[in-house]
Design a protein around this motif. Structure first.
Motif, mmCIF file in Angstrom:
data_model
loop_
_atom_site.group_PDB
_atom_site.id
_atom_site.type_symbol
_atom_site.label_atom_id
_atom_site.label_comp_id
_atom_site.label_asym_id
_atom_site.label_seq_id
_atom_site.Cartn_x
_atom_site.Cartn_y
_atom_site.Cartn_z
ATOM 1 N N MET A 93 -7.036 -4.151 11.144
ATOM 2 C CA MET A 93 -6.581 -5.549 11.181
ATOM 3 C C MET A 93 -6.435 -6.097 9.757
ATOM 4 O O MET A 93 -6.551 -5.367 8.789
ATOM 5 C CB MET A 93 -7.564 -6.391 11.980
ATOM 6 N N GLY A 94 -6.233 -7.389 9.643
ATOM 7 C CA GLY A 94 -6.099 -8.010 8.324
ATOM 8 C C GLY A 94 -4.933 -8.981 8.228
ATOM 9 O O GLY A 94 -4.700 -9.593 7.192
ATOM 10 N N HIS A 95 -4.162 -9.087 9.322
ATOM 11 C CA HIS A 95 -3.013 -9.990 9.367
ATOM 12 C C HIS A 95 -2.045 -9.651 8.244
ATOM 13 O O HIS A 95 -1.636 -8.502 8.150
ATOM 14 C CB HIS A 95 -3.500 -11.442 9.330
ATOM 15 N N LYS A 96 -1.721 -10.606 7.343
ATOM 16 C CA LYS A 96 -0.729 -10.301 6.309
ATOM 17 C C LYS A 96 -1.356 -9.799 5.015
ATOM 18 O O LYS A 96 -0.683 -9.648 3.993
ATOM 19 C CB LYS A 96 0.103 -11.552 6.019
ATOM 20 N N ALA A 97 -2.678 -9.575 5.039
ATOM 21 C CA ALA A 97 -3.365 -9.139 3.813
ATOM 22 C C ALA A 97 -3.964 -7.742 4.009
ATOM 23 O O ALA A 97 -4.346 -7.364 5.108
ATOM 24 C CB ALA A 97 -4.458 -10.139 3.456
ATOM 25 N N GLY A 98 -4.059 -7.003 2.909
ATOM 26 C CA GLY A 98 -4.486 -5.606 3.000
ATOM 27 C C GLY A 98 -5.934 -5.336 2.608
ATOM 28 O O GLY A 98 -6.352 -4.184 2.487
ATOM 29 N N TRP A 99 -6.728 -6.406 2.428
ATOM 30 C CA TRP A 99 -8.109 -6.217 1.931
ATOM 31 C C TRP A 99 -8.919 -5.263 2.796
ATOM 32 O O TRP A 99 -9.563 -4.340 2.292
ATOM 33 C CB TRP A 99 -8.846 -7.574 1.875
ATOM 34 N N LEU A 100 -8.905 -5.501 4.093
ATOM 35 C CA LEU A 100 -9.734 -4.710 5.005
ATOM 36 C C LEU A 100 -9.320 -3.236 4.970
ATOM 37 O O LEU A 100 -10.163 -2.332 4.896
ATOM 38 C CB LEU A 100 -9.593 -5.298 6.423
ATOM 39 N N THR A 101 -8.026 -2.991 4.998
ATOM 40 C CA THR A 101 -7.514 -1.614 4.978
ATOM 41 C C THR A 101 -7.843 -0.930 3.651
ATOM 42 O O THR A 101 -8.270 0.225 3.624
ATOM 43 C CB THR A 101 -5.979 -1.637 5.175
ATOM 44 N N LEU A 102 -7.652 -1.666 2.569
ATOM 45 C CA LEU A 102 -7.898 -1.096 1.238
ATOM 46 C C LEU A 102 -9.373 -0.721 1.068
ATOM 47 O O LEU A 102 -9.707 0.390 0.653
ATOM 48 C CB LEU A 102 -7.474 -2.117 0.174
ATOM 49 N N TYR A 103 -10.255 -1.656 1.404
ATOM 50 C CA TYR A 103 -11.691 -1.411 1.207
ATOM 51 C C TYR A 103 -12.186 -0.304 2.139
ATOM 52 O O TYR A 103 -12.896 0.605 1.716
ATOM 53 C CB TYR A 103 -12.499 -2.698 1.433
ATOM 54 N N ALA A 104 -11.807 -0.390 3.432
ATOM 55 C CA ALA A 104 -12.279 0.626 4.385
ATOM 56 C C ALA A 104 -11.631 1.967 4.074
ATOM 57 O O ALA A 104 -12.274 3.020 4.202
ATOM 58 C CB ALA A 104 -11.945 0.193 5.816
ATOM 59 N N GLY A 105 -10.381 1.946 3.634
ATOM 60 C CA GLY A 105 -9.671 3.188 3.308
ATOM 61 C C GLY A 105 -10.352 3.917 2.161
ATOM 62 O O GLY A 105 -10.586 5.133 2.228
ATOM 63 N N ILE A 106 -10.698 3.192 1.125
ATOM 64 C CA ILE A 106 -11.359 3.832 -0.023
ATOM 65 C C ILE A 106 -12.770 4.281 0.374
ATOM 66 O O ILE A 106 -13.191 5.405 0.079
ATOM 67 C CB ILE A 106 -11.403 2.877 -1.240
ATOM 68 N N ALA A 107 -13.483 3.402 1.085
ATOM 69 C CA ALA A 107 -14.881 3.715 1.442
ATOM 70 C C ALA A 107 -14.985 4.926 2.363
ATOM 71 O O ALA A 107 -16.020 5.599 2.380
ATOM 72 C CB ALA A 107 -15.528 2.498 2.102
ATOM 73 N N SER A 108 -13.926 5.210 3.128
ATOM 74 C CA SER A 108 -14.006 6.314 4.078
ATOM 75 C C SER A 108 -13.256 7.546 3.589
ATOM 76 O O SER A 108 -13.166 8.540 4.302
ATOM 77 C CB SER A 108 -13.395 5.867 5.414
#
Ligand code: F6P
Length: 358
Positions: free
Chosen positions: A179-194
Motif C-alpha cells: 500500500m502507500g497510495h501515491k507515495a512510495g515510502w512503505l514500499t521503499l522501506y519494506a523493500g530495502i528491509a526485506s
C-alpha cells in the motif's frame, strides 16, 4: 475543559495508543477539570452530533489494541462546503454547530492528508484544533514520520521475508504489492528491509524493459528467483507522460485488478518467466502497533495534550529529528510528502545494486 476527540480517514496501528496518550496526560494534569468526548466515526460524528462522554477507564488496556475505539470514516474534503439544495446546511456548517452546541473548547483530530484539510478548515472557522499525524503511507507534509508507518513497514517486510523461501524453492519471480497510495515510502522501506531485488515506487516511473533486464541479469548470475516490491500507486514511464485526465481514463480501462497484475503480464511476455503476485492489502493496516509506534504515539499524545493546556491551537504535533514540535495546520494542509527521487535512501538502494525499475 470540554474536549472532543475523533479519528478520521483510513485507520492504522497506533490510533488507540495515541488517544490514550492524550487522555492520560489530560486526566493526569487537569483531573476533574477536563471532560473528554468521543466523537464517533470521524467527521461523520461531528456532522451528525454523534458523541458521548468518555471515562478514564475507556482509555485503559488500549495501548496495544489495533484499529480505533472511536470508529472512523472517510468524509471527502471537497464535499464539506457543498449544499445538496439551497435550504440544506453544508457539512461544515453542521460541524460548527455541533462544536457550538457541545461547547467543545478544543477538538483533538487524528488523521492523514484529507483529514488535515478539513481540520484546517475548522480552524479557519474559529474552532480550536490540535491534530496528530496518522497514516501507514507516511505522506503527510510537515512531519518526518507518521504513526502507523513503522508498524506497516514491519508487516510488509515480514510478507516479503516469507516470500523469499517459496520463491527460492520454485525458482519464481514474485511481485509483492504494498500500500502507500501515491507515495512510495512503505514500499521503499519494506523493500530495502526485506532484501527485495527490484523496488517500484510512484515517484520513479517504471519501464517493464528495465525490470525485465534486472530479472534476466539476476538469472545470468545464477540467482534462482527475483522479488519485486511494487507500490500500489506505481506508474509506467508512458503513463507519467499522460495528462491527469488521460491517466484516469487509461486506468479505468485497465483490464487488471491492480498494477501488479498488469506488470506480471508485461514481464511474462518479456522474460518468459513464471510470475506470481501477492497482495497483503489491508493486512498492512491491521493489528497491534509495533513498539516504535507505541512509543511515538505516546510522545505525540503527550505533546498534543500539552499544546491544549498551553492554548496553542491550530497545530499538528510533528516529528522533526528527535523532537516533537508543533507545526501550523496551514503549513500541513493540502500538501503531499512524497519520496524525493534523488533521496539518500533511493541512492543507497541503487548503490546496493537494486533496480528501481527505471
Ligand atoms: O491511506 C491509507 C491507505 O491504506 C492507502 O495506503 C490505501 O491506498 C488506502 O488507504 C486504501 O483505502 P481504503 O481502506 O478506503 O480501501
Amino acid at each position: 475543559m470540554k474536549i472532543g476527540m475523533l479519528t478520521s480517514g483510513g485507520d492504522c496501528q497506533g490510533l488507540n495508543s495515541a488517544l490514550r496518550g492524550v487522555a492520560k496526560t489530560l486526566y493526569h494534569e487537569l483531573g476533574s477539570d477536563v471532560t473528554l468526548y468521543g466523537i464517533r466515526d470521524g467527521y461523520r460524528g461531528l456532522i451528525e452530533a454523534d458523541y458521548h462522554v468518555m471515562q478514564p477507564e475507556d482509555f485503559s488496556d488500549i495501548l496495544t489494541l489495533g484499529g480505533t475505539i472511536l470508529g472512523t470514516s472517510r468524509q471527502p474534503f471537497k464535499m464539506m462546503q457543498k449544499k445538496a439544495d439551497e435550504n440544506e446546511e453544508t457539512k461544515l456548517e453542521k460541524m460548527l454547530e455541533t462544536c457550538k452546541k457541545a461547547r467543545f473548547d478544543c477538538l483533538v483530530i487524528l488523521g492523514g492528508n484529507g483529514t488535515h484539510k478539513t481540520a484546517n478548515l475548522l480552524a479557519q472557522h474559529g474552532i480550536h484544533v490540535v491534530t496528530l499525524p496518522k497514516t501507514i503511507d507516511n505522506d503527510l507534509w510537515g512531519t518526518d514520520t507518521t504513526f502507523g508507518f513503522q508498524s506497516a513497514v514491519n508487516i510488509a517486510t515480514t510478507v516479503i521475508d516469507s516470500i523469499h523461501s517459496t520463491a527460492f524453492s520454485h525458482g519464481r519471480v514474485f511481485i509483492v504489492e504494498t500500500m502507500g497510495h501515491k507515495a512510495g515510502w512503505l514500499t521503499l522501506y519494506a523493500g530495502i528491509a526485506s532484501g527485495a531485488d527490484v523496488i517500484v515506487i510512484p515517484e520513479i516511473p517504471y519501464s517493464a524493459q528495465a525490470i525485465a533486464a534486472a530479472i534476466e541479469k539476476r538469472g545470468r548470475s545464477g540467482k534462482r528467483f527475483s522479488i519485486l516490491a511494487v507500490a500500489e500507486g506505481a506508474i509506467s514511464k508512458e503513463e507519467a507522460k499522460m495528462s491527469k485526465k488521460e491517466f484516469k481514463e487509461a486506468r479505468r480501462n485497465m483490464p487488471y485488478p491492480s498494477i501488479s497484475y498488469r506488470m506480471a503480464d508485461e514481464l511474462k511476455a518479456l522474460t518468459g518467466e513464471e510470475i506470481r503476485v501477492t497482495i497483503p492489502g489491508h493486512y498492512q493496516r491491521g493489528g497491534a502497533p509495533c513498539p516504535a509506534d507505541r512509543l511515538l504515539t505516546t510522545r505525540l499524545g503527550v505533546a498534543a495534550a500539552n499544546l491544549i493546556r498551553e492554548g496553542k491551537f491550530g497545530n499538528m504535533v510533528a516529528v522533526k529529528g528527535n523532537k516533537i514540535v508543533p507545526v501550523p495546520l496551514s503549513e500541513v494542509a493540502g500538501k503531499l510528502k512524497t519520496v524525493p527521487a534523488d533521496s539518500d535512501i533511493v541512492q543507497a538502494a541503487r548503490d546496493l545494486g537494486l533496480s528501481m525499475g527505471d
